[in-house]
Scaffold this active site. Sequence first.
Site, mmCIF file in Angstrom:
data_model
loop_
_atom_site.group_PDB
_atom_site.id
_atom_site.type_symbol
_atom_site.label_atom_id
_atom_site.label_comp_id
_atom_site.label_asym_id
_atom_site.label_seq_id
_atom_site.Cartn_x
_atom_site.Cartn_y
_atom_site.Cartn_z
ATOM 1 N N CYS A 12 0.791 -1.238 0.000
ATOM 2 C CA CYS A 12 0.000 0.000 0.000
ATOM 3 C C CYS A 12 0.825 1.293 0.000
ATOM 4 O O CYS A 12 0.475 2.249 -0.688
ATOM 5 C CB CYS A 12 -0.980 0.002 1.168
ATOM 6 N N ASP A 66 11.629 31.977 -25.689
ATOM 7 C CA ASP A 66 11.316 32.912 -26.760
ATOM 8 C C ASP A 66 11.582 34.316 -26.225
ATOM 9 O O ASP A 66 11.661 34.513 -25.005
ATOM 10 C CB ASP A 66 9.854 32.751 -27.170
ATOM 11 N N THR A 109 10.056 37.803 -27.548
ATOM 12 C CA THR A 109 8.926 38.724 -27.492
ATOM 13 C C THR A 109 7.728 38.091 -26.793
ATOM 14 O O THR A 109 7.244 37.036 -27.194
ATOM 15 C CB THR A 109 8.532 39.170 -28.909
ATOM 16 N N ASP A 112 5.180 31.907 -25.999
ATOM 17 C CA ASP A 112 3.828 32.442 -25.801
ATOM 18 C C ASP A 112 2.982 32.488 -27.066
ATOM 19 O O ASP A 112 1.761 32.511 -26.992
ATOM 20 C CB ASP A 112 3.899 33.864 -25.226
#
Length: 627
Positions: A273, A315, A317, A507
């Site tokens: 368990c 990234d 920008t 983004d």
Amino acid sequence: MRSFRMLWRYPVITIAAIILVAVLVLHSFGEEAASRWLATGSVSAFVAWTLVGMVRDVLRGHVGLDILAVVAMVATLAVGEYVASLIIVLMLSGGEALEDFAARRAKRDLTALLDRSPRIAHVLTHPRASDSGEVQDVDVDDVVIGDLLLIRPAEIVPVDGILLSETGTFDESSLTGESLPVSREAGGEVLSGAINGSRAVRIRAVRRSADSQYQQIIALVHAAEGSRAPVVRLADRFAIPFTAVSLVLAATAWAISGDPTRFAEVLVLATPCPLLIAAPVAFLGGLSRAAKAGVIIKGGAVIEQLARVRSAAFDKTGTITQGRPDLVDVRPTEEFTADRLLLLAASAEQYSTHVLADGIRRAALDRGLELLTAEEASENATNGVTAALDGHTVVVGKPAYVASVAPETTRATLSAGEAAAYVAIDGRFAGVLVLADDPRPEASSVISWLRAHGVERLAVLTGDGRSTADSIAREVGIEDVHAELLPGEKVQLAAQMRPRPMMMVGDGINDAPVLAASDIGVAMGARGATAAGEAADVVILVDSLAKVVDAVSIGRHTLRVALTAIWIGIGLSIGLMLVAMTGVIPAVAGALVQELVDLATIVYALRALGGPTSGLESAATVKAQSR
């Protein structure tokens, strides 16, 4: 009623408990044979049922720990300890109930979003409708873009919209993790899932329900809940060694004592368990804690990868920078005026999704220029846009893209932090629009934290120009810079990065391929970057890079808790088995003691719900505290 529901939810526990009571009653009345046959039959049925489940697991490629429980039950029956065998059945089935309870506790924050999903929207059927006027309640899925909606006090915003009332106050804590209410002014975006303040407001729908922020988050939560965590795989790594050690200890005790009962007394303390329950509970706790912090992690496999991350790429920008570049200079050629160049470029950029496009459009509107409607427009993702405007063919984008139609295009000299959009009109180079996008205030701290906590390689992968990328990367502390990349080139560079696992943070739509290809894709999803969010493994709901640190911290803390819980279970079990080898722990007592080991590991696993903070404040928190 609740008691009856519990009995119905866990029928094996109920049946095992009834049989155990019946066996004890028969034994007390001297019906030894009847009690033995009842216990033996019921335990044998449970063993057969467990073996069927084990076969299914093996066919799926999972080597489980149930073999220990089966051997323990068979051994206790063989030596006449049939009460102990029934207690093992109760313990294993009770472990399912304990896991369910702990999992519901761990998922409480993760599932809170689902419970609050808006279902009804108040549509204003007349522009002048008021709270008591022409209001029609419709299903939230029937709201279309452009509908006017009334949001009453303390109601959940059903779809993303633009605020039409002068001001509004909204609780966005379930979306972003920001505890303080935020204020919005007319024209500001209001996200679905936010809770309106004490005044009724009106909004204009800008997205349908399925495309709105809240529904996107709910889809991510469903993905996180539905994914199979590696916790079972994590525990399975310990399964074979733990099984082997347990069987060796039990066999040794039998050989030394010469008593087969000793084999059962030792093995009853080796039930699995702690490994089967504690680790999954810890990972669910990590998912829950991340959701509460404004970070959606799509499953336990991602948590384990986050905990081990050794390389990270960003990234530029909208990720390292704030993603809202402002126009700082217009440099037309002699054939065009600044306003004419800006008007045509901004009109073309209406049809672009690039982050620079918004800054160009805003600058044109701020100067009072009325944008033109294109007769035809198309975008070459990440490169630029082409539009037919007022009898002219306008191309706006990267220098190489513009140079393909205007060979005389010349690169502009840019200062640190500046980016440029190049413009060609009717096949002739027409000038350059210069924009500036500053790094996020928390970016340097995030990079420093990652470097100080074992992330050996940090890089920038961007489609922007070399000079701008170099200056921004230098400012935040990254030396490894790859600029002017196409999406496919980002994927290739990410695949080559070492050491692994590798995390990519981005983004935009152009980042979706590299996010999907990376070991860990992290999307800055606060602005509704749906494609990036769907491709990513982690979605940050707060517009702050500091949440990357939170995600890594939560991953490491959760994995540490899961492993510790496993070792606590193994350590206690082996220690108790060594004691049982001396014969001082009867089989019945051992089965009961093992239940306490289960409880100890589960309680420890729930520590994944808390833990130390990263030490970095998100921009959202700083902003809220400054209000």
